[in-house]
Each structure stands twice: as structure tokens, then as C-alpha cells.
Design a protein around this motif. Sequence first.
Motif, PDB file in Angstrom:
ATOM      1  N   ASP A  58      -5.794  -1.495 -11.582  1.00  0.00           N
ATOM      2  CA  ASP A  58      -6.851  -2.616 -10.955  1.00  0.00           C
ATOM      3  C   ASP A  58      -7.697  -2.479 -12.235  1.00  0.00           C
ATOM      4  N   LEU A  59      -8.143  -3.643 -12.335  1.00  0.00           N
ATOM      5  CA  LEU A  59      -9.159  -3.985 -13.324  1.00  0.00           C
ATOM      6  C   LEU A  59     -10.593  -5.279 -12.442  1.00  0.00           C
ATOM      7  N   ARG A  60     -11.096  -4.635 -12.594  1.00  0.00           N
ATOM      8  CA  ARG A  60     -12.304  -5.771 -11.634  1.00  0.00           C
ATOM      9  C   ARG A  60     -13.224  -6.146 -12.261  1.00  0.00           C
ATOM     10  N   PHE A  61     -13.004  -7.520 -13.502  1.00  0.00           N
ATOM     11  CA  PHE A  61     -14.537  -7.288 -13.900  1.00  0.00           C
ATOM     12  C   PHE A  61     -16.197  -8.006 -13.594  1.00  0.00           C
ATOM     13  N   ASP A  62     -16.883  -7.737 -13.309  1.00  0.00           N
ATOM     14  CA  ASP A  62     -17.641  -8.642 -12.414  1.00  0.00           C
ATOM     15  C   ASP A  62     -19.006  -9.256 -13.478  1.00  0.00           C
ATOM     16  N   GLY A  63     -18.252  -9.804 -15.212  1.00  0.00           N
ATOM     17  CA  GLY A  63     -19.432 -10.084 -15.999  1.00  0.00           C
ATOM     18  C   GLY A  63     -20.447  -9.760 -16.378  1.00  0.00           C
ATOM     19  N   GLU A  64     -20.112  -8.149 -16.652  1.00  0.00           N
ATOM     20  CA  GLU A  64     -20.175  -6.840 -17.204  1.00  0.00           C
ATOM     21  C   GLU A  64     -20.151  -5.943 -17.515  1.00  0.00           C
ATOM     22  N   VAL A  65     -19.347  -4.932 -16.483  1.00  0.00           N
ATOM     23  CA  VAL A  65     -18.550  -3.975 -17.285  1.00  0.00           C
ATOM     24  C   VAL A  65     -16.954  -4.131 -16.041  1.00  0.00           C
ATOM     25  N   ILE A  66     -16.000  -3.737 -16.822  1.00  0.00           N
ATOM     26  CA  ILE A  66     -14.751  -3.641 -16.105  1.00  0.00           C
ATOM     27  C   ILE A  66     -15.164  -2.227 -14.870  1.00  0.00           C
ATOM     28  N   HIS A  67     -14.626  -2.380 -13.185  1.00  0.00           N
ATOM     29  CA  HIS A  67     -14.662  -1.814 -12.110  1.00  0.00           C
ATOM     30  C   HIS A  67     -12.836  -1.358 -12.552  1.00  0.00           C
ATOM     31  N   TYR A  68     -12.698   0.129 -13.179  1.00  0.00           N
ATOM     32  CA  TYR A  68     -11.355   0.470 -13.579  1.00  0.00           C
ATOM     33  C   TYR A  68     -10.727   1.495 -12.202  1.00  0.00           C
ATOM     34  N   ILE A  69      -9.421   1.262 -11.957  1.00  0.00           N
ATOM     35  CA  ILE A  69      -8.851   2.363 -10.599  1.00  0.00           C
ATOM     36  C   ILE A  69      -7.358   2.069 -11.026  1.00  0.00           C
ATOM     37  N   PHE A  70      -7.277   3.855 -11.236  1.00  0.00           N
ATOM     38  CA  PHE A  70      -5.738   3.535 -11.873  1.00  0.00           C
ATOM     39  C   PHE A  70      -5.119   4.848 -10.794  1.00  0.00           C
ATOM     40  N   ASP A  71      -3.999   4.624 -10.140  1.00  0.00           N
ATOM     41  CA  ASP A  71      -3.337   4.690  -8.625  1.00  0.00           C
ATOM     42  C   ASP A  71      -1.717   5.130  -9.490  1.00  0.00           C
ATOM     43  N   ASN A  72      -1.579   6.562  -9.391  1.00  0.00           N
ATOM     44  CA  ASN A  72      -0.375   6.523  -9.248  1.00  0.00           C
ATOM     45  C   ASN A  72       0.191   7.905  -8.123  1.00  0.00           C
ATOM     46  N   SER A  73      -0.403   7.095  -7.163  1.00  0.00           N
ATOM     47  CA  SER A  73      -0.353   8.065  -5.665  1.00  0.00           C
ATOM     48  C   SER A  73       1.079   7.585  -4.688  1.00  0.00           C
ATOM     49  N   ASN A  74       1.235   6.613  -5.692  1.00  0.00           N
ATOM     50  CA  ASN A  74       2.949   6.854  -5.000  1.00  0.00           C
ATOM     51  C   ASN A  74       4.024   6.982  -6.061  1.00  0.00           C
ATOM     52  N   ASP A  75       4.225   7.934  -7.116  1.00  0.00           N
ATOM     53  CA  ASP A  75       4.353   8.956  -7.889  1.00  0.00           C
ATOM     54  C   ASP A  75       4.614   9.960  -7.560  1.00  0.00           C
ATOM     55  N   GLU A  76       5.968  10.002  -7.399  1.00  0.00           N
ATOM     56  CA  GLU A  76       6.697  11.036  -6.578  1.00  0.00           C
ATOM     57  C   GLU A  76       6.562  12.083  -7.759  1.00  0.00           C
ATOM     58  N   TYR A  77       6.954  11.684  -8.884  1.00  0.00           N
ATOM     59  CA  TYR A  77       6.450  13.372  -9.599  1.00  0.00           C
ATOM     60  C   TYR A  77       4.889  13.536 -10.316  1.00  0.00           C
ATOM     61  N   ALA A  78       4.199  12.791  -9.791  1.00  0.00           N
ATOM     62  CA  ALA A  78       2.784  12.420 -10.295  1.00  0.00           C
ATOM     63  C   ALA A  78       2.169  14.651 -10.084  1.00  0.00           C
ATOM     64  N   GLY A  79       2.326  15.088  -9.774  1.00  0.00           N
ATOM     65  CA  GLY A  79       2.143  16.881  -9.567  1.00  0.00           C
ATOM     66  C   GLY A  79       0.784  16.425  -9.249  1.00  0.00           C
ATOM     67  N   LYS A  80       0.005  17.491  -9.238  1.00  0.00           N
ATOM     68  CA  LYS A  80      -1.144  18.009  -9.388  1.00  0.00           C
ATOM     69  C   LYS A  80      -2.581  16.764  -9.784  1.00  0.00           C
ATOM     70  N   ASP A  81      -2.285  16.216 -10.257  1.00  0.00           N
ATOM     71  CA  ASP A  81      -2.629  14.147 -10.699  1.00  0.00           C
ATOM     72  C   ASP A  81      -2.404  13.069  -9.792  1.00  0.00           C
ATOM     73  N   LYS A  82      -1.896  13.453  -9.090  1.00  0.00           N
ATOM     74  CA  LYS A  82      -1.607  12.358  -8.188  1.00  0.00           C
ATOM     75  C   LYS A  82      -2.597  11.593  -7.545  1.00  0.00           C
ATOM     76  N   GLY A  83      -2.788  10.540  -6.889  1.00  0.00           N
ATOM     77  CA  GLY A  83      -3.981   9.976  -6.414  1.00  0.00           C
ATOM     78  C   GLY A  83      -4.317   8.696  -6.886  1.00  0.00           C
ATOM     79  N   LYS A  84      -6.162   8.462  -6.443  1.00  0.00           N
ATOM     80  CA  LYS A  84      -6.997   7.761  -7.327  1.00  0.00           C
ATOM     81  C   LYS A  84      -7.701   8.101  -8.476  1.00  0.00           C
ATOM     82  N   GLU A  85      -7.699   7.697  -9.558  1.00  0.00           N
ATOM     83  CA  GLU A  85      -9.120   7.449  -9.842  1.00  0.00           C
ATOM     84  C   GLU A  85      -9.923   6.203 -10.116  1.00  0.00           C
ATOM     85  N   THR A  86     -11.000   6.624 -10.330  1.00  0.00           N
ATOM     86  CA  THR A  86     -11.742   5.771 -10.809  1.00  0.00           C
ATOM     87  C   THR A  86     -12.882   5.838 -11.776  1.00  0.00           C
TER      88      THR A  86
END
Length: 145
Positions: free
Chosen positions: A79-107
Motif C-alpha cells: 500500500d502506497l499513500r502519498f500525502d502530498g509530501e511523502v509516501i506512507h508505505y505498507i508491505f504486507d506478506n501476512s497471508n504468505d504461507e511460506y514467508a517464514g520469520k519475516d511474515k507480517g506487515k512492515e511500514t
Amino acid sequence: MKKFIFIVIISLVAIGIIGCSKSEAYGSEEAIKRGDIVYKNEVVNLERFEQFLINLSNKKEDTIRVTGYTDEGDPIFQDLRFDGEVIHYIFDNSNDEYAGKDKGKETDVCKEVIGKENTQGEIEYLISGCSKDLQNFLIRVEKKD
């Protein structure tokens, strides 16, 4: 008897919560309907991505979701939300069965989306200038002549 009913109710609630924990996951057809930029062998809704890039350069607020899929079909949301100055970024692989220890959301908070030509002559778009030094891949498209 009351204890048994209480345990059954608690068990059903727990199953409901666990079962709904992946409620955000959806397939590529639904993603396309929702207007996601879908990356799976090809890019669908590319024009929406291009409009986002225009809005970035014009400092106009905008929000998009880039949805990719693993080989097993699990969605990866960006998810990329641009507020006019910066991009608020969310990477979400919480539905990836094989993501391992890095599974989840990162902002993160990022400054730009960059395009780089790869060795096959395609343009790879990446989120860049992030506070956590991220440079995540978004999509790859054929270079326009």
C-alpha cells in the motif's frame, strides 16, 4: 454442564478469530475489481499506477495498492499513500504461507518511486528513499518506445 458450554463457546470464538485472521486475502480477480495494480505475469490496471506516478510528480494526494502473488497464489500487498509530501508505505506478506520469520506487515515512510531499466530492457519500479533504507520491488513493465 455450564463449564462445558463455556468451553465450547470460547472454542468457537477462538476458531472464529483464527479463521478471520486472513480475511484480507483475496484472489487476483477480486484485486482487479477493487482497482489494485495486480502483478502476476503481467500488470493489470497499469494506467492506475501511471496516474499515481503523475500525482506524485504534481504533489497531489493519492493512494494505491499493488498486489502480487507468490507461486502458490498467496497475495503480497503493498500500500502506497502519498500525502502530498511523502509516501506512507505498507508491505504486507501476512497471508504468505511460506514467508517464514519475516511474515507480517512492515511500514515505512518513503520519498519516491523510481524506475530502472533491467538487462531485459524492462522497467522495474521500486519504492525508494525510505527511512529504513528499503528499496522494494513494485512492478515490472515493458519499456515503451
